[in-house]
Motif scaffolding. Structure first.
Motif, PDB file in Angstrom:
ATOM      1  N   THR A  26     -39.752   1.064  -2.092  1.00 29.40           N
ATOM      2  CA  THR A  26     -41.115   0.522  -2.140  1.00 29.40           C
ATOM      3  C   THR A  26     -42.075   1.546  -2.719  1.00 29.40           C
ATOM      4  O   THR A  26     -42.895   1.229  -3.587  1.00 29.40           O
ATOM      5  CB  THR A  26     -41.575   0.085  -0.735  1.00 29.40           C
ATOM      6  N   LYS A  27     -41.973   2.796  -2.265  1.00 30.27           N
ATOM      7  CA  LYS A  27     -42.846   3.864  -2.776  1.00 30.27           C
ATOM      8  C   LYS A  27     -42.568   4.110  -4.258  1.00 30.27           C
ATOM      9  O   LYS A  27     -43.503   4.294  -5.048  1.00 30.27           O
ATOM     10  CB  LYS A  27     -42.627   5.152  -1.976  1.00 30.27           C
ATOM     11  N   ASN A  29     -41.521   1.925  -6.461  1.00 34.84           N
ATOM     12  CA  ASN A  29     -42.130   0.818  -7.209  1.00 34.84           C
ATOM     13  C   ASN A  29     -43.643   0.971  -7.294  1.00 34.84           C
ATOM     14  O   ASN A  29     -44.243   0.675  -8.336  1.00 34.84           O
ATOM     15  CB  ASN A  29     -41.756  -0.520  -6.572  1.00 34.84           C
TER      16      ASN A  29
END
Length: 69
Positions: A26-27, A29
């Motif tokens: 997530t980070k 992205n």
């Protein structure tokens, strides 16, 4: 060509990027979307790779920022 030269020409998966950098997907992205991390190379919708040399250069930039701050 040495092993280091060969390795630096590799394209690596998002999973490998997260292992090398030590961040979650997530980070990763979020950083890519914010143009704060090297952009991936998209071969198709589901086949995405990063240039290992660019990832290593990004890590070095982060180290330099740490020293100068």
């Amino acid at each position: 060509m040495t092993d280091t030269q060969t390795q630096s020409k590799q394209l690596i998966s998002g999973k490998k990027v997260t292992e090398i950098v030590g961040i979650g997907r997530t980070k990763l992205n979020l950083l890519v979307k914010a143009n704060q991390f090297p952009q991936p190379i998209r071969f198709s919708q589901n086949f995405i790779r990063w240039d290992l040399e660019e990832v290593n250069a990004w890590i070095e930039e982060q180290k330099e920022k740490r020293v100068t701050q």
